[in-house]
Design a protein around this motif. Structure first.
Motif, mmCIF file in Angstrom:
data_model
loop_
_atom_site.group_PDB
_atom_site.id
_atom_site.type_symbol
_atom_site.label_atom_id
_atom_site.label_comp_id
_atom_site.label_asym_id
_atom_site.label_seq_id
_atom_site.Cartn_x
_atom_site.Cartn_y
_atom_site.Cartn_z
ATOM 1 N N PHE A 240 -24.371 2.472 31.321
ATOM 2 C CA PHE A 240 -24.341 3.041 32.663
ATOM 3 C C PHE A 240 -23.389 2.202 33.508
ATOM 4 N N HIS A 241 -22.849 2.792 34.569
ATOM 5 C CA HIS A 241 -21.964 2.067 35.476
ATOM 6 C C HIS A 241 -22.699 1.744 36.774
ATOM 7 N N ASN A 242 -22.213 0.770 37.512
ATOM 8 C CA ASN A 242 -22.855 0.433 38.788
ATOM 9 C C ASN A 242 -22.857 1.625 39.743
ATOM 10 N N TYR A 243 -21.767 2.415 39.751
ATOM 11 C CA TYR A 243 -21.694 3.555 40.665
ATOM 12 C C TYR A 243 -22.576 4.731 40.227
ATOM 13 N N THR A 244 -23.082 4.681 38.979
ATOM 14 C CA THR A 244 -23.988 5.741 38.507
ATOM 15 C C THR A 244 -25.261 5.783 39.357
ATOM 16 N N PHE A 245 -25.618 4.649 39.940
ATOM 17 C CA PHE A 245 -26.850 4.556 40.726
ATOM 18 C C PHE A 245 -26.590 4.733 42.222
ATOM 19 N N SER A 246 -25.388 5.192 42.575
ATOM 20 C CA SER A 246 -25.050 5.431 43.978
ATOM 21 C C SER A 246 -25.625 6.760 44.440
ATOM 22 N N ASP A 247 -25.363 7.106 45.701
ATOM 23 C CA ASP A 247 -25.867 8.357 46.272
ATOM 24 C C ASP A 247 -24.905 9.516 46.066
ATOM 25 N N ASP A 248 -23.867 9.302 45.301
ATOM 26 C CA ASP A 248 -22.912 10.368 45.006
ATOM 27 C C ASP A 248 -23.646 11.504 44.277
ATOM 28 N N SER A 249 -23.490 12.720 44.769
ATOM 29 C CA SER A 249 -24.216 13.870 44.201
ATOM 30 C C SER A 249 -23.896 14.099 42.726
ATOM 31 N N ARG A 250 -22.727 13.615 42.317
ATOM 32 C CA ARG A 250 -22.345 13.751 40.907
ATOM 33 C C ARG A 250 -23.371 13.104 39.985
ATOM 34 N N TRP A 251 -24.000 12.033 40.491
ATOM 35 C CA TRP A 251 -24.913 11.256 39.661
ATOM 36 C C TRP A 251 -26.376 11.513 40.005
ATOM 37 N N ASP A 252 -26.652 12.637 40.621
ATOM 38 C CA ASP A 252 -28.044 12.979 40.942
ATOM 39 C C ASP A 252 -28.898 13.009 39.665
ATOM 40 N N GLY A 253 -30.031 12.333 39.720
ATOM 41 C CA GLY A 253 -30.964 12.340 38.597
ATOM 42 C C GLY A 253 -30.744 11.232 37.584
ATOM 43 N N PHE A 254 -29.643 10.478 37.707
ATOM 44 C CA PHE A 254 -29.344 9.462 36.689
ATOM 45 C C PHE A 254 -30.258 8.236 36.802
ATOM 46 N N LYS A 255 -30.790 7.986 37.987
ATOM 47 C CA LYS A 255 -31.778 6.907 38.112
ATOM 48 C C LYS A 255 -33.015 7.248 37.275
ATOM 49 N N GLU A 256 -33.397 8.522 37.323
ATOM 50 C CA GLU A 256 -34.554 8.980 36.552
ATOM 51 C C GLU A 256 -34.277 8.874 35.051
ATOM 52 N N LEU A 257 -33.057 9.192 34.653
ATOM 53 C CA LEU A 257 -32.686 9.094 33.241
ATOM 54 C C LEU A 257 -32.727 7.636 32.773
ATOM 55 N N PHE A 258 -32.257 6.732 33.632
ATOM 56 C CA PHE A 258 -32.288 5.309 33.306
ATOM 57 C C PHE A 258 -33.731 4.833 33.177
ATOM 58 N N ASN A 259 -34.603 5.348 34.036
ATOM 59 C CA ASN A 259 -36.026 4.985 33.955
ATOM 60 C C ASN A 259 -36.635 5.422 32.631
ATOM 61 N N ILE A 260 -36.225 6.584 32.143
ATOM 62 C CA ILE A 260 -36.728 7.072 30.850
ATOM 63 C C ILE A 260 -36.391 6.066 29.751
ATOM 64 N N ILE A 261 -35.170 5.514 29.809
ATOM 65 C CA ILE A 261 -34.734 4.525 28.807
ATOM 66 C C ILE A 261 -35.563 3.250 28.912
ATOM 67 N N ILE A 262 -35.728 2.755 30.150
ATOM 68 C CA ILE A 262 -36.495 1.523 30.349
ATOM 69 C C ILE A 262 -37.943 1.692 29.867
ATOM 70 N N GLU A 263 -38.522 2.857 30.199
ATOM 71 C CA GLU A 263 -39.935 3.089 29.864
ATOM 72 C C GLU A 263 -40.140 3.476 28.404
ATOM 73 N N SER A 264 -39.062 3.775 27.690
ATOM 74 C CA SER A 264 -39.201 4.192 26.294
ATOM 75 C C SER A 264 -39.769 3.095 25.400
ATOM 76 N N THR A 265 -39.639 1.843 25.839
ATOM 77 C CA THR A 265 -40.172 0.725 25.034
ATOM 78 C C THR A 265 -41.672 0.528 25.253
ATOM 79 N N ASP A 266 -42.215 1.184 26.289
ATOM 80 C CA ASP A 266 -43.647 1.038 26.571
ATOM 81 C C ASP A 266 -44.493 1.982 25.731
ATOM 82 N N GLU A 267 -43.842 3.019 25.176
ATOM 83 C CA GLU A 267 -44.581 4.034 24.419
ATOM 84 C C GLU A 267 -44.915 3.504 23.021
ATOM 85 N N THR A 268 -46.024 3.946 22.497
ATOM 86 C CA THR A 268 -46.427 3.527 21.154
ATOM 87 C C THR A 268 -45.848 4.476 20.116
#
Length: 433
Positions: free
Chosen positions: A405-433
């Motif tokens: 991911f890039h630093n600007y991916t987490f900006s408020d630019d509409s192009r990247w809408d929803g990418f914070k949520e996608l990044f969260n899916i990756i982070i939380e994927s290690t918590d699943e059994t």
């Protein structure tokens, strides 16, 4: 310990067996050309040659691991249960395909040494790859083959307990430029302003100056958010900063600016930091060395990891430059516009130099997703679906998921809408059994 009997022990053979048996399956492996030694071994063992010695665990060998240089290989990719295979074997073999030969073909990037069409940046295209053409780019086939090998061995040696590895993530944060407006200097600020005026982008002109005057946050400055995400993960993020001179391809911040240096030092307190080699450094080891030394002076330690701008790789020259400069890890192996497994794996591997026929100390850490590739998927729901499918493929083989991911991916630019949520899916994927 796994003992492998073969007619000739070659560098290629040792390289690929250690990758599959040791780095993926966690098995120590040794080799012998003596039948007596093989017979007397009372644990895991197999023969890898043209004909079986008797009724032992046997995989028929393809010639590629006993050759030198490149040859005109002819083979067919065939369906193999849930995946694909090539370099097929006869009935006597314990597996229908020579997974060691095919894994070597994938990991050595054999096809990238052969004539192929490149894009405008000089990059090897996903469409040119065997994996894309044959429909297995979305699978870590090398790891899948290794696990098939493990299951076949378990049937032959049911009393042996295999080590277990666990799914992990290595998030990459790519920083071509830490700021959109700040620290750009007078000439670049004037140039950017005039460009926006000529294009009637008056909102951009307004945003530029309220950021410069400190009335608003720079849209690319998402570092506080990213560091907060780091605190939620057990795996350290790896940031790549560009220190190259301003050019047509590299438009970062002057590496001598104190606030930029302070930012890198601050990030290095919480995460790992690597160097994003500039476009011109990729083909000029002197320029790369200059950037490396600059980064080491900032982080006050030896540089471990790098990746190339635009994910450009020229094999084997690009990797030889890293080896010459004693950079230990590369994170360039992947496709910018396609999700999947360029080298067919989700396990880091050592670079094998086909010209010199030698295993090198450079660890290649392939990435499997770049944020840009997800822009092609229309809805956020579809993006989530594609991302979760990729994660599940890696989890099946307990591999390592490396997204960029890039630093600007987490900006408020509409192009990247929803990418914070996608990044969260990756982070939380290690918590699943």
């Amino acid at each position: 310990m796994l003992l492998v009997y073969t007619h000739t022990i070659t560098p290629r053979l040792k390289y690929i067996f250690k990758q599959l048996a040791t780095r993926i399956l966690g098995l120590e492996v040794q080799f012998t050309t003596k039948i007596e030694t093989f017979i007397s071994h009372n644990s895991l063992k197999m023969s890898y040659t043209k004909q079986p010695l008797g009724s032992e665990f046997f995989i028929k060998s393809h010639d590629i691991l006993f050759e030198q240089g490149l040859s005109d290989l002819e083979f067919q990719v065939q369906d193999w249960e849930e995946t694909k295979g090539f370099f097929s074997n006869g009935d006597k073999s314990a597996m229908p395909f020579d997974i060691f030969a095919s894994s070597f073909y994938m990991l050595s990037r054999y096809e990238e040494y052969l004539p192929h069409v490149k894009d405008e940046f000089g990059r090897f295209l996903a469409f040119e790859s065997l994996a894309y053409k044959e429909g297995f780019l979305s699978q870590p086939v090398v790891d899948i083959w290794a696990y098939k090998f493990k299951h076949a061995l378990q049937k032959q040696f049911p009393e042996f307990e295999f080590p277990q590895r666990n799914y992990r993530i290595q998030p990459i944060i790519d920083i071509p430029s830490p700021y959109n407006y700040k620290l750009k200097g007078i000439m670049r600020t004037i140039g950017g302003t005039l460009r926006d005026l000529f294009r009637f982008k008056l909102k951009s002109v307004y945003r530029r100056f309220i950021v410069i005057f400190g009335l608003k946050h720079d849209p690319f400055d998402t570092f506080k958010y990213i560091l907060n995400k780091q605190k939620q993960s057990q795996f350290k993020f790896l940031f790549f900063f560009s220190l190259g001179d301003f050019s047509t391809y590299d438009k970062g911040i002057n590496a001598n600016k104190r606030k930029f240096v302070a930012l890198i030092k601050h990030i290095a307190d919480y995460c790992h930091v690597g160097l994003k080699n500039s476009f011109f450094a990729i083909d000029d080891v002197k320029v790369m060395k200059k950037e490396k030394l600059k980064m080491e002076s900032i982080i006050n330690t030896s540089l471990t990891a790098s990746r190339n701008s635009f994910s450009k790789l020229n094999l084997p020259e690009s990797y030889r430059s890293l080896i010459e400069l004693e950079i230990k890890e590369d994170y360039t192996m992947g496709f910018v516009n396609k999700l999947g497994f360029r080298a067919g794996t989700c396990t880091p591997f050592l670079f094998y130099d086909l010209d010199y026929e030698v295993q090198t100390p450079l660890k290649v850490c392939p990435y499997h997703l770049m944020d840009y590739a997800l822009l092609k998927t229309q809805s956020l729901l579809d993006k989530k679906k594609v991302l979760n499918e990729l994660i599940q493929e890696i989890k099946k083989v307990d591999g390592e998921f490396t997204p960029i991911f890039h630093n600007y991916t987490f900006s408020d630019d509409s192009r990247w809408d929803g990418f914070k949520e996608l990044f969260n899916i990756i982070i939380e994927s290690t918590d699943e059994t």
